[in-house]
Design a protein around this motif. Structure first.
Motif, PDB file in Angstrom:
ATOM      1  N   VAL A 150       0.845  -1.200   0.000  1.00 50.23           N
ATOM      2  CA  VAL A 150       0.000   0.000   0.000  1.00 50.23           C
ATOM      3  C   VAL A 150       0.877   1.246   0.000  1.00 50.23           C
ATOM      4  O   VAL A 150       1.723   1.426   0.881  1.00 50.23           O
ATOM      5  N   ASP A 151       0.677   2.098  -0.986  1.00 48.37           N
ATOM      6  CA  ASP A 151       1.424   3.353  -1.056  1.00 48.37           C
ATOM      7  C   ASP A 151       0.791   4.450  -0.211  1.00 48.37           C
ATOM      8  O   ASP A 151       1.496   5.335   0.286  1.00 48.37           O
ATOM      9  N   GLU A 152      -0.539   4.401  -0.057  1.00 50.62           N
ATOM     10  CA  GLU A 152      -1.236   5.488   0.644  1.00 50.62           C
ATOM     11  C   GLU A 152      -2.576   4.989   1.170  1.00 50.62           C
ATOM     12  O   GLU A 152      -3.219   4.137   0.547  1.00 50.62           O
ATOM     13  N   VAL A 153      -2.983   5.526   2.321  1.00 50.02           N
ATOM     14  CA  VAL A 153      -4.321   5.301   2.868  1.00 50.02           C
ATOM     15  C   VAL A 153      -4.978   6.657   3.030  1.00 50.02           C
ATOM     16  O   VAL A 153      -4.377   7.587   3.569  1.00 50.02           O
ATOM     17  N   PHE A 154      -6.214   6.789   2.546  1.00 53.92           N
ATOM     18  CA  PHE A 154      -6.923   8.064   2.636  1.00 53.92           C
ATOM     19  C   PHE A 154      -8.410   7.795   2.811  1.00 53.92           C
ATOM     20  O   PHE A 154      -8.862   6.639   2.762  1.00 53.92           O
ATOM     21  N   THR A 155      -9.179   8.841   3.042  1.00 52.29           N
ATOM     22  CA  THR A 155     -10.622   8.688   3.204  1.00 52.29           C
ATOM     23  C   THR A 155     -11.371   9.576   2.216  1.00 52.29           C
ATOM     24  O   THR A 155     -10.857  10.602   1.759  1.00 52.29           O
ATOM     25  N   VAL A 156     -12.587   9.151   1.894  1.00 51.82           N
ATOM     26  CA  VAL A 156     -13.475   9.881   0.989  1.00 51.82           C
ATOM     27  C   VAL A 156     -14.786  10.137   1.728  1.00 51.82           C
ATOM     28  O   VAL A 156     -15.316   9.235   2.376  1.00 51.82           O
ATOM     29  N   PRO A 157     -15.338  11.354   1.650  1.00 54.48           N
ATOM     30  CA  PRO A 157     -16.572  11.663   2.371  1.00 54.48           C
ATOM     31  C   PRO A 157     -17.759  10.814   1.900  1.00 54.48           C
ATOM     32  O   PRO A 157     -17.844  10.436   0.731  1.00 54.48           O
ATOM     33  N   PHE A 158     -18.674  10.561   2.807  1.00 55.97           N
ATOM     34  CA  PHE A 158     -19.853   9.757   2.501  1.00 55.97           C
ATOM     35  C   PHE A 158     -20.670  10.384   1.375  1.00 55.97           C
ATOM     36  O   PHE A 158     -21.183   9.661   0.509  1.00 55.97           O
ATOM     37  N   ASP A 159     -20.807  11.703   1.368  1.00 58.69           N
ATOM     38  CA  ASP A 159     -21.602  12.368   0.337  1.00 58.69           C
ATOM     39  C   ASP A 159     -21.051  12.101  -1.055  1.00 58.69           C
ATOM     40  O   ASP A 159     -21.812  12.079  -2.033  1.00 58.69           O
ATOM     41  N   HIS A 160     -19.752  11.931  -1.163  1.00 60.94           N
ATOM     42  CA  HIS A 160     -19.154  11.636  -2.469  1.00 60.94           C
ATOM     43  C   HIS A 160     -19.443  10.187  -2.869  1.00 60.94           C
ATOM     44  O   HIS A 160     -19.857   9.916  -3.996  1.00 60.94           O
ATOM     45  N   VAL A 161     -19.244   9.278  -1.926  1.00 60.38           N
ATOM     46  CA  VAL A 161     -19.467   7.862  -2.198  1.00 60.38           C
ATOM     47  C   VAL A 161     -20.933   7.578  -2.529  1.00 60.38           C
ATOM     48  O   VAL A 161     -21.250   6.793  -3.427  1.00 60.38           O
ATOM     49  N   ALA A 162     -21.849   8.236  -1.810  1.00 53.72           N
ATOM     50  CA  ALA A 162     -23.276   7.891  -1.860  1.00 53.72           C
ATOM     51  C   ALA A 162     -24.059   8.597  -2.961  1.00 53.72           C
ATOM     52  O   ALA A 162     -25.258   8.333  -3.117  1.00 53.72           O
ATOM     53  N   ASP A 163     -23.418   9.435  -3.765  1.00 56.73           N
ATOM     54  CA  ASP A 163     -24.123  10.194  -4.798  1.00 56.73           C
ATOM     55  C   ASP A 163     -23.860   9.584  -6.177  1.00 56.73           C
ATOM     56  O   ASP A 163     -22.747   9.694  -6.700  1.00 56.73           O
ATOM     57  N   PRO A 164     -24.848   8.942  -6.799  1.00 55.92           N
ATOM     58  CA  PRO A 164     -24.622   8.343  -8.122  1.00 55.92           C
ATOM     59  C   PRO A 164     -24.154   9.343  -9.172  1.00 55.92           C
ATOM     60  O   PRO A 164     -23.488   8.960 -10.147  1.00 55.92           O
ATOM     61  N   ALA A 165     -24.478  10.627  -8.978  1.00 55.83           N
ATOM     62  CA  ALA A 165     -24.079  11.638  -9.955  1.00 55.83           C
ATOM     63  C   ALA A 165     -22.569  11.873  -9.967  1.00 55.83           C
ATOM     64  O   ALA A 165     -22.044  12.482 -10.900  1.00 55.83           O
ATOM     65  N   ARG A 166     -21.873  11.413  -8.948  1.00 58.26           N
ATOM     66  CA  ARG A 166     -20.415  11.587  -8.884  1.00 58.26           C
ATOM     67  C   ARG A 166     -19.687  10.610  -9.811  1.00 58.26           C
ATOM     68  O   ARG A 166     -18.486  10.760 -10.043  1.00 58.26           O
ATOM     69  N   TYR A 167     -20.398   9.614 -10.324  1.00 54.42           N
ATOM     70  CA  TYR A 167     -19.766   8.570 -11.130  1.00 54.42           C
ATOM     71  C   TYR A 167     -20.015   8.838 -12.607  1.00 54.42           C
ATOM     72  O   TYR A 167     -21.116   9.213 -13.005  1.00 54.42           O
ATOM     73  N   ARG A 168     -19.006   8.606 -13.420  1.00 54.02           N
ATOM     74  CA  ARG A 168     -19.145   8.802 -14.861  1.00 54.02           C
ATOM     75  C   ARG A 168     -18.470   7.651 -15.589  1.00 54.02           C
ATOM     76  O   ARG A 168     -17.669   6.917 -15.017  1.00 54.02           O
ATOM     77  N   LEU A 169     -18.800   7.515 -16.859  1.00 58.31           N
ATOM     78  CA  LEU A 169     -18.172   6.493 -17.698  1.00 58.31           C
ATOM     79  C   LEU A 169     -17.041   7.122 -18.516  1.00 58.31           C
ATOM     80  O   LEU A 169     -17.188   8.208 -19.070  1.00 58.31           O
ATOM     81  N   GLU A 170     -15.931   6.426 -18.593  1.00 59.87           N
ATOM     82  CA  GLU A 170     -14.832   6.807 -19.464  1.00 59.87           C
ATOM     83  C   GLU A 170     -14.445   5.584 -20.288  1.00 59.87           C
ATOM     84  O   GLU A 170     -14.890   4.464 -20.010  1.00 59.87           O
ATOM     85  N   ARG A 171     -13.609   5.809 -21.298  1.00 59.37           N
ATOM     86  CA  ARG A 171     -13.199   4.701 -22.172  1.00 59.37           C
ATOM     87  C   ARG A 171     -11.688   4.736 -22.361  1.00 59.37           C
ATOM     88  O   ARG A 171     -11.065   5.798 -22.343  1.00 59.37           O
ATOM     89  N   ARG A 172     -11.129   3.556 -22.534  1.00 61.33           N
ATOM     90  CA  ARG A 172      -9.707   3.446 -22.868  1.00 61.33           C
ATOM     91  C   ARG A 172      -9.487   2.137 -23.614  1.00 61.33           C
ATOM     92  O   ARG A 172     -10.330   1.241 -23.574  1.00 61.33           O
ATOM     93  N   GLN A 173      -8.350   2.031 -24.268  1.00 59.71           N
ATOM     94  CA  GLN A 173      -8.014   0.797 -24.965  1.00 59.71           C
ATOM     95  C   GLN A 173      -7.408  -0.195 -23.985  1.00 59.71           C
ATOM     96  O   GLN A 173      -6.575   0.166 -23.145  1.00 59.71           O
ATOM     97  N   TRP A 174      -7.846  -1.442 -24.102  1.00 56.30           N
ATOM     98  CA  TRP A 174      -7.325  -2.507 -23.248  1.00 56.30           C
ATOM     99  C   TRP A 174      -7.244  -3.779 -24.074  1.00 56.30           C
ATOM    100  O   TRP A 174      -8.240  -4.242 -24.617  1.00 56.30           O
ATOM    101  N   ARG A 175      -6.027  -4.298 -24.221  1.00 57.94           N
ATOM    102  CA  ARG A 175      -5.785  -5.496 -25.020  1.00 57.94           C
ATOM    103  C   ARG A 175      -6.342  -5.370 -26.433  1.00 57.94           C
ATOM    104  O   ARG A 175      -6.969  -6.278 -26.973  1.00 57.94           O
ATOM    105  N   GLY A 176      -6.134  -4.202 -27.020  1.00 61.11           N
ATOM    106  CA  GLY A 176      -6.504  -3.982 -28.410  1.00 61.11           C
ATOM    107  C   GLY A 176      -7.928  -3.549 -28.661  1.00 61.11           C
ATOM    108  O   GLY A 176      -8.288  -3.243 -29.801  1.00 61.11           O
ATOM    109  N   ASP A 177      -8.771  -3.522 -27.628  1.00 64.06           N
ATOM    110  CA  ASP A 177     -10.166  -3.117 -27.794  1.00 64.06           C
ATOM    111  C   ASP A 177     -10.479  -1.930 -26.880  1.00 64.06           C
ATOM    112  O   ASP A 177      -9.811  -1.708 -25.868  1.00 64.06           O
ATOM    113  N   TRP A 178     -11.523  -1.204 -27.258  1.00 67.89           N
ATOM    114  CA  TRP A 178     -11.996  -0.119 -26.404  1.00 67.89           C
ATOM    115  C   TRP A 178     -12.976  -0.670 -25.384  1.00 67.89           C
ATOM    116  O   TRP A 178     -13.839  -1.476 -25.724  1.00 67.89           O
ATOM    117  N   ARG A 179     -12.843  -0.263 -24.139  1.00 67.24           N
ATOM    118  CA  ARG A 179     -13.779  -0.689 -23.111  1.00 67.24           C
ATOM    119  C   ARG A 179     -14.152   0.511 -22.237  1.00 67.24           C
ATOM    120  O   ARG A 179     -13.379   1.464 -22.084  1.00 67.24           O
TER     121      ARG A 179
END
Length: 208
Positions: A150-179
């Motif tokens: 483990v390089d670092e231990v930190f905490t994230v506020p509950f409001d950030h974890v519990a809000d679905p709007a905080r999550y987004r989709l991104e894309r990158r190439q992995w093993r030759g395909d986009w995911r």
């Protein structure tokens, strides 16, 4: 004549109560199984399901403990993760594995942990069935990162974890395909992949 009494101030449910509600049957039925493949890939037929337990441990004020994995690890190097790992032969179950790993990785004494319940498993691209264990930390806790793991231990506020709007989709190439994959960045910490997907499922349960 005395003025009318003010209505009592609204107090949101405590974190523990909200997590228990997220473990209810109603919340479970609102969120289906999750995997690293549920955005745009079918799950491979030969994908393994080695059991693993990860600990989603919250302080009373709602802060969630997360780690940054060491860059030299075989699985998920450098990624943000919940403390935990695969079930070893000496572990009774996924809860025991999560508690053991949390002690090893961040120095959290199992005696300080109140286990609330276990969420549905998340299947990872590396062949694990990862069971998130919801828990509360009782009393003061100063993390001690495990050297080489483990390089670092930190905490994230509950409001950030519990809000679905905080999550987004991104894309990158992995093993030759986009995911596609989920991201819930917090400050300098890029929370993505299996950890973000598990936390998004929890956020949706909390809103169910």
């Amino acid at each position: 004549m005395a003025p009318p009494a003010s209505p009592p101030a609204f107090r949101p449910p405590a974190v523990r109560d909200r997590l228990l509600a997220a473990l209810s049957t109603a919340a479970s039925s609102a969120v289906g199984p999750t995997s690293d493949f549920d955005t745009d890939w079918p799950i491979p037929a030969d994908l393994g399901e080695r059991p693993a337990g990860v600990l989603a441990a919250f302080h009373d004020d709602g802060r969630l403990v997360l780690t940054k994995r060491a860059s030299g690890l075989r699985h998920h190097p450098g990624q943000i993760a919940l403390p935990g790992g695969k079930v070893d032969p000496g572990d009774a179950d996924v809860v025991a594995a999560a508690l053991r790993e949390a002690r090893e990785e961040v120095g959290l004494d199992p005696a300080q942990v109140e286990v609330l319940g276990v969420l549905s498993p998340h299947r990872t691209v590396t062949g694990f069935a990862m069971f998130p264990v919801l828990a509360m930390i009782r009393g003061p806790f100063t993390p001690i990162p495990e050297a080489g793991e483990v390089d670092e231990v930190f905490t994230v506020p509950f409001d950030h974890v519990a809000d679905p709007a905080r999550y987004r989709l991104e894309r990158r190439q992995w093993r030759g395909d986009w995911r596609s994959y989920h991201v819930a960045a917090y400050g300098p910490h890029y929370i993505w992949g299996a950890t973000a997907r598990v936390l998004l499922a929890l956020a949706r349960r909390l809103r169910a």
